[in-house]
Write an enzyme that holds these catalytic residues in place. Structure first.
Site, PDB file in Angstrom:
ATOM      1  N   HIS A  49       4.316   2.225  -2.115  1.00 25.26           N
ATOM      2  CA  HIS A  49       3.607   1.695  -0.957  1.00 25.26           C
ATOM      3  C   HIS A  49       3.113   0.281  -1.193  1.00 25.26           C
ATOM      4  CE1 HIS A  49       0.748   1.103   2.265  1.00 25.26           C
ATOM      5  NE2 HIS A  49       1.446   1.999   2.915  1.00 25.26           N
TER       6      HIS A  49
ATOM      7  N   HIS B  38     -10.552   5.256  -4.232  1.00 28.99           N
ATOM      8  CA  HIS B  38     -11.931   4.881  -4.560  1.00 28.99           C
ATOM      9  C   HIS B  38     -12.897   5.196  -3.418  1.00 28.99           C
ATOM     10  CE1 HIS B  38      -9.974   2.875  -7.973  1.00 28.99           C
ATOM     11  NE2 HIS B  38     -11.085   3.229  -8.570  1.00 28.99           N
TER      12      HIS B  38
ATOM     13  N   HIS C 299       7.404   5.510   6.121  1.00 26.62           N
ATOM     14  CA  HIS C 299       7.909   4.354   5.359  1.00 26.62           C
ATOM     15  C   HIS C 299       9.323   4.619   4.831  1.00 26.62           C
ATOM     16  CE1 HIS C 299       4.432   1.823   5.513  1.00 26.62           C
ATOM     17  NE2 HIS C 299       3.633   2.724   4.970  1.00 26.62           N
TER      18      HIS C 299
ATOM     19  N   GLU D  86       4.233  -3.344   0.666  1.00 20.92           N
ATOM     20  CA  GLU D  86       3.173  -4.291   1.021  1.00 20.92           C
ATOM     21  C   GLU D  86       2.972  -5.450   0.059  1.00 20.92           C
ATOM     22  OE1 GLU D  86      -0.176  -2.833   2.893  1.00 20.92           O
ATOM     23  OE2 GLU D  86       1.174  -1.691   4.157  1.00 20.92           O
TER      24      GLU D  86
HETATM   25 CO    CO Z   1       1.579   2.295   4.918  1.00 19.07          CO
END
Ligand code: CO
Length: 296
Positions: free
Chosen positions: A180, A122, A242, A210
């Site tokens: 993620h 966005h 990650h 997360e």
């Molecule tokens: Co990250």
């Protein structure tokens, strides 16, 4: 005579100038040539082995648009800074658009290589719109949706996910994918995707680093089902930091360590979604739609 000559010359120059500006006014819009470009935007990676995923998607874009210049931008300031220290200079989307503006591009399709339409997407959308229609700048900018943006993308991705699973995996073994995750409402896409995938493969799970669903929840589900082996696969465009640390690293907080401690044998598969053609085709279709929206 001597006095009149310069006046006649001035009138002549004025008339030529007048005709020239009239010609520009009438044919000016046709005289400006269109120049179309593509800007691919990703979070970025500083892991050299992960670069092949971007090369793969770059090749697919070139194959789909062989005559259109393609540029790259990384949204992550941290990664750009890290790469700059190694002598690799990557632009932010804003710098890349400013450069394209300077190079005379009139139409730019910006393709998000993100997985979900979260905050980064966005932000990109907002800033890309700000670059549209500046005086002497890019006339039209269209932003292509990320991987998961509509129900059709979920249906296609649910099939694509199955292609990432190694052949040797047996149905009673789990596949645990790491997305993620974000505090943005678009985090719901992960659960929406896993709902569809489990219609075909009930032992495939998707968690996020997360947010929901967390690894502890998935661990409990695996234990409840008495699953003793799991393939760990990133649900990210590249198998970067990650995937190599939070998913499959040796740190006690990694998913591999957490599941291993619970008695589940882990097999990491370090490949990003951008390395698999069925996912790349979704991004390419979103790019094609953006190019169509440029309207020429
Ligand atoms: Co990250």
């Amino acid at each position: 005579m001597k006095k009149n000559l310069p006046v006649g010359l001035l009138i002549g120059i004025a008339m030529v100038f007048l005709l020239f500006t009239q010609a520009l006014a009438s044919g000016g819009s046709r005289a400006v040539k269109t120049k179309t470009g593509i800007l691919l935007v990703t979070f970025g990676t500083s892991v050299p082995q992960a670069q092949r995923a971007f090369d793969h998607i770059g090749d697919a874009v070139k194959a789909a648009f062989p005559h259109t210049p393609v540029r790259w931008a990384y949204t992550s300031h941290m990664i750009r800074k890290k790469l700059a220290k190694q002598g690799r200079l990557l632009d932010s989307p804003e710098i890349a658009l400013a450069r394209m503006m300077d190079e005379g591009f009139t139409h730019v399709a910006v393709q998000s290589l993100h997985t979900i339409p979260g905050k980064e997407f966005h932000d990109l959308l907002l800033n890309a719109r700000r670059f549209e229609g500046m005086a002497g700048g890019i006339k039209r900018i269209a932003v292509g949706q990320p991987l998961l943006s509509a129900d059709i993308d979920l249906a296609r991705s649910a099939d694509a996910v199955l292609k990432m699973i190694p052949e040797q995996r047996r149905p009673q073994e789990a596949v645990v994918m790491m997305g993620h995750g974000t505090s943005h409402p678009s985090n719901a896409f992960y659960a929406a995707l896993v709902y569809r995938v489990q219609l075909n493969d009930p032992n495939l799970f998707i968690g996020t680093v997360e947010e929901f669903p967390e690894i502890d929840l998935i661990k409990r589900q695996l234990i409840n089902r008495k699953i003793t082996k799991a393939y760990l696969i990133p649900l990210m465009s590249v198998a970067g930091d990650h995937a190599r640390n939070d998913l499959s690293g040796d740190d006690p907080r990694s998913w591999k360590s957490i599941l291993t401690l619970a008695g589940i044998e882990c097999v990491p598969v370090l490949k990003g979604t951008a390395e698999f053609a069925p996912f790349v085709e979704i991004w390419i279709d979103h790019l094609k739609s953006a190019v169509n929206r440029l309207g020429h």
